[in-house]
Design a protein around this motif. Structure first.
Motif, PDB file in Angstrom:
ATOM      1  N   PHE A  49      12.629  15.412  69.043  1.00 57.55           N
ATOM      2  CA  PHE A  49      11.407  15.634  68.263  1.00 57.55           C
ATOM      3  C   PHE A  49      10.286  16.174  69.138  1.00 57.55           C
ATOM      4  CE2 PHE A  49      13.116  12.253  65.239  1.00 57.55           C
ATOM      5  CZ  PHE A  49      13.621  13.194  64.363  1.00 57.55           C
ATOM      6  N   SER A  50      10.212  15.713  70.369  1.00 64.74           N
ATOM      7  CA  SER A  50       9.189  16.196  71.298  1.00 64.74           C
ATOM      8  C   SER A  50       9.385  17.681  71.589  1.00 64.74           C
ATOM      9  CB  SER A  50       9.249  15.398  72.600  1.00 64.74           C
ATOM     10  OG  SER A  50       8.442  15.962  73.583  1.00 64.74           O
ATOM     11  N   ILE A  51      10.614  18.060  71.838  1.00 64.21           N
ATOM     12  CA  ILE A  51      10.924  19.472  72.105  1.00 64.21           C
ATOM     13  C   ILE A  51      10.631  20.315  70.865  1.00 64.21           C
ATOM     14  CG2 ILE A  51      12.782  21.099  72.639  1.00 64.21           C
ATOM     15  CD1 ILE A  51      14.021  18.767  74.315  1.00 64.21           C
ATOM     16  N   ALA A  52      10.991  19.792  69.688  1.00 63.93           N
ATOM     17  CA  ALA A  52      10.724  20.515  68.442  1.00 63.93           C
ATOM     18  C   ALA A  52       9.220  20.724  68.257  1.00 63.93           C
ATOM     19  CB  ALA A  52      11.308  19.754  67.248  1.00 63.93           C
ATOM     20  N   ALA A  53       8.418  19.712  68.571  1.00 63.04           N
ATOM     21  CA  ALA A  53       6.958  19.843  68.443  1.00 63.04           C
ATOM     22  C   ALA A  53       6.429  20.931  69.368  1.00 63.04           C
ATOM     23  CB  ALA A  53       6.281  18.502  68.737  1.00 63.04           C
ATOM     24  N   ASP A  95      -3.531  20.687  65.745  1.00 67.15           N
ATOM     25  CA  ASP A  95      -4.079  19.374  66.091  1.00 67.15           C
ATOM     26  C   ASP A  95      -3.019  18.276  65.963  1.00 67.15           C
ATOM     27  OD1 ASP A  95      -6.545  20.468  66.646  1.00 67.15           O
ATOM     28  OD2 ASP A  95      -7.341  20.073  64.642  1.00 67.15           O
ATOM     29  N   ILE A  96      -2.255  18.344  64.895  1.00 63.99           N
ATOM     30  CA  ILE A  96      -1.197  17.345  64.680  1.00 63.99           C
ATOM     31  C   ILE A  96      -0.140  17.456  65.775  1.00 63.99           C
ATOM     32  CG2 ILE A  96       0.675  16.643  63.130  1.00 63.99           C
ATOM     33  CD1 ILE A  96      -1.143  17.604  60.801  1.00 63.99           C
ATOM     34  N   LEU A  97       0.274  18.689  66.094  1.00 63.35           N
ATOM     35  CA  LEU A  97       1.306  18.894  67.115  1.00 63.35           C
ATOM     36  C   LEU A  97       0.829  18.436  68.496  1.00 63.35           C
ATOM     37  CD1 LEU A  97       2.686  22.344  65.928  1.00 63.35           C
ATOM     38  CD2 LEU A  97       3.842  20.137  65.785  1.00 63.35           C
ATOM     39  N   ARG A  98      -0.436  18.699  68.821  1.00 67.08           N
ATOM     40  CA  ARG A  98      -0.975  18.234  70.111  1.00 67.08           C
ATOM     41  C   ARG A  98      -1.069  16.710  70.158  1.00 67.08           C
ATOM     42  NH1 ARG A  98      -3.259  23.112  69.643  1.00 67.08           N
ATOM     43  NH2 ARG A  98      -5.071  22.490  68.433  1.00 67.08           N
ATOM     44  N   THR A  99      -1.447  16.101  69.036  1.00 66.05           N
ATOM     45  CA  THR A  99      -1.489  14.643  68.963  1.00 66.05           C
ATOM     46  C   THR A  99      -0.086  14.063  69.142  1.00 66.05           C
ATOM     47  OG1 THR A  99      -3.402  14.730  67.487  1.00 66.05           O
ATOM     48  CG2 THR A  99      -2.146  12.675  67.527  1.00 66.05           C
ATOM     49  N   LEU A 100       0.876  14.665  68.466  1.00 59.08           N
ATOM     50  CA  LEU A 100       2.272  14.225  68.629  1.00 59.08           C
ATOM     51  C   LEU A 100       2.725  14.377  70.078  1.00 59.08           C
ATOM     52  CD1 LEU A 100       4.096  15.615  65.462  1.00 59.08           C
ATOM     53  CD2 LEU A 100       3.914  13.224  66.161  1.00 59.08           C
ATOM     54  N   GLU A 101       2.369  15.497  70.687  1.00 60.44           N
ATOM     55  CA  GLU A 101       2.773  15.738  72.068  1.00 60.44           C
ATOM     56  C   GLU A 101       2.221  14.660  72.991  1.00 60.44           C
ATOM     57  OE1 GLU A 101       4.565  16.664  75.194  1.00 60.44           O
ATOM     58  OE2 GLU A 101       5.027  17.647  73.307  1.00 60.44           O
ATOM     59  N   TRP A 102       0.960  14.294  72.807  1.00 60.44           N
ATOM     60  CA  TRP A 102       0.386  13.239  73.644  1.00 60.44           C
ATOM     61  C   TRP A 102       0.996  11.880  73.333  1.00 60.44           C
ATOM     62  CZ3 TRP A 102      -1.619  13.401  78.154  1.00 60.44           C
ATOM     63  CH2 TRP A 102      -2.195  14.579  78.592  1.00 60.44           C
ATOM     64  N   ALA A 103       1.331  11.642  72.067  1.00 57.10           N
ATOM     65  CA  ALA A 103       2.001  10.384  71.715  1.00 57.10           C
ATOM     66  C   ALA A 103       3.360  10.304  72.402  1.00 57.10           C
ATOM     67  CB  ALA A 103       2.150  10.268  70.197  1.00 57.10           C
ATOM     68  N   PHE A 104       4.103  11.410  72.377  1.00 56.55           N
ATOM     69  CA  PHE A 104       5.395  11.435  73.058  1.00 56.55           C
ATOM     70  C   PHE A 104       5.218  11.243  74.561  1.00 56.55           C
ATOM     71  CE2 PHE A 104       6.926  14.194  69.381  1.00 56.55           C
ATOM     72  CZ  PHE A 104       7.673  13.176  68.813  1.00 56.55           C
ATOM     73  N   LYS A 108       2.708  30.965  66.334  1.00 57.24           N
ATOM     74  CA  LYS A 108       1.277  31.148  66.043  1.00 57.24           C
ATOM     75  C   LYS A 108       0.869  30.531  64.704  1.00 57.24           C
ATOM     76  CE  LYS A 108      -2.586  32.866  67.459  1.00 57.24           C
ATOM     77  NZ  LYS A 108      -3.294  32.201  68.522  1.00 57.24           N
ATOM     78  N   GLU A 109       1.651  30.771  63.642  1.00 58.95           N
ATOM     79  CA  GLU A 109       1.297  30.265  62.319  1.00 58.95           C
ATOM     80  C   GLU A 109       1.264  28.732  62.300  1.00 58.95           C
ATOM     81  OE1 GLU A 109       3.937  32.503  62.692  1.00 58.95           O
ATOM     82  OE2 GLU A 109       2.689  34.242  62.256  1.00 58.95           O
ATOM     83  N   PHE A 110       2.248  28.099  62.938  1.00 56.95           N
ATOM     84  CA  PHE A 110       2.277  26.636  63.004  1.00 56.95           C
ATOM     85  C   PHE A 110       1.124  26.110  63.853  1.00 56.95           C
ATOM     86  CE2 PHE A 110       6.654  27.153  61.610  1.00 56.95           C
ATOM     87  CZ  PHE A 110       6.806  26.069  60.752  1.00 56.95           C
ATOM     88  N   GLU A 111       0.845  26.808  64.947  1.00 53.63           N
ATOM     89  CA  GLU A 111      -0.222  26.366  65.846  1.00 53.63           C
ATOM     90  C   GLU A 111      -1.573  26.413  65.141  1.00 53.63           C
ATOM     91  OE1 GLU A 111      -3.035  25.722  68.737  1.00 53.63           O
ATOM     92  OE2 GLU A 111      -2.921  27.706  67.825  1.00 53.63           O
ATOM     93  N   VAL A 112      -1.797  27.469  64.349  1.00 55.60           N
ATOM     94  CA  VAL A 112      -3.065  27.588  63.627  1.00 55.60           C
ATOM     95  C   VAL A 112      -3.178  26.490  62.570  1.00 55.60           C
ATOM     96  CG1 VAL A 112      -4.328  29.063  61.994  1.00 55.60           C
ATOM     97  CG2 VAL A 112      -3.339  30.047  64.067  1.00 55.60           C
ATOM     98  N   GLN A 113      -2.097  26.277  61.825  1.00 55.38           N
ATOM     99  CA  GLN A 113      -2.154  25.336  60.704  1.00 55.38           C
ATOM    100  C   GLN A 113      -1.996  23.877  61.145  1.00 55.38           C
ATOM    101  OE1 GLN A 113       0.334  26.522  57.499  1.00 55.38           O
ATOM    102  NE2 GLN A 113      -0.417  24.956  56.110  1.00 55.38           N
ATOM    103  N   TYR A 114      -1.119  23.610  62.105  1.00 59.34           N
ATOM    104  CA  TYR A 114      -0.802  22.229  62.477  1.00 59.34           C
ATOM    105  C   TYR A 114      -1.066  21.919  63.950  1.00 59.34           C
ATOM    106  CZ  TYR A 114       1.830  22.660  58.121  1.00 59.34           C
ATOM    107  OH  TYR A 114       2.192  22.880  56.830  1.00 59.34           O
TER     108      TYR A 114
END
Length: 168
Positions: free
Chosen positions: A33-37, A52-61, A44-50
């Motif tokens: 899941f960490s690699i997928a995030a 903040d969520i992906l960065r939060t997940l990355e720090w949680a991982f 680019k499209e995911f980074e623009v839309q999600y």
């Protein structure tokens, strides 16, 4: 060894126990899941839309992996032996890019090094006995190096000639 350290050691290092197997499977899925995030964040499209969520997940991982790394160091009798073991170095390399991204631009993309942590699947699935087959394959590749070099050279020449012919 203190009983709590022994229990922690059993869960973290011994894949043969039910708790250890559950921990290893949880850890492998967390790595996936960490690699997928990280991969989704590179789109680019995911980074623009999600983003903040992906960065939060990355720090949680990252925090979860840091706690796991520290727990592994705490529960072994010789911590330096673990830290400088293959899996210890891989675990440390998996953590460094996220923390380094706080200070150095461009290091965030190195997080995919976490994929190396998936090598734990060999231990979980008891695939270590097949390492000798990997050695046999490596020896065969070394013995075939001249043939492979000639083949790749021929392919490179054909690609060059065909590419030039297509531009005529």
């Amino acid at each position: 060894m203190a009983p709590w350290r022994r229990k922690l050691h059993t869960i973290i290092f011994e894949a043969e126990t039910p708790g250890g197997k559950l921990f290893d499977v949880f850890l492998l899925w967390t790595i996936v899941f960490s690699i997928a995030a990280v991969l989704l964040e590179s789109i680019k499209e995911f980074e623009v839309q999600y983003g903040d969520i992906l960065r939060t997940l990355e720090w949680a991982f990252t925090i979860l992996f840091s706690v796991e790394f520290i727990a592994r160091i705490i529960c072994v009798e010789r911590p330096l032996k673990y830290v400088f073991s293959f899996f210890g170095i891989v675990d440390l390399l998996a953590l460094i890019p996220t923390y380094a991204s706080l200070y150095f631009a461009g290091t965030h993309s190195l997080i995919v090094i976490r994929a190396l942590r998936l090598l734990r699947i060999f231990r979980v699935l008891k695939l270590g006995r097949y390492v000798s087959e990997g050695t046999t394959l490596l020896v065969a590749l070394r013995n075939a190096r001249p043939k492979i070099t000639v083949f790749l050279g021929a392919v490179l020449l054909l690609v060059l000639i065909m590419g030039s012919a297509m531009n005529l």
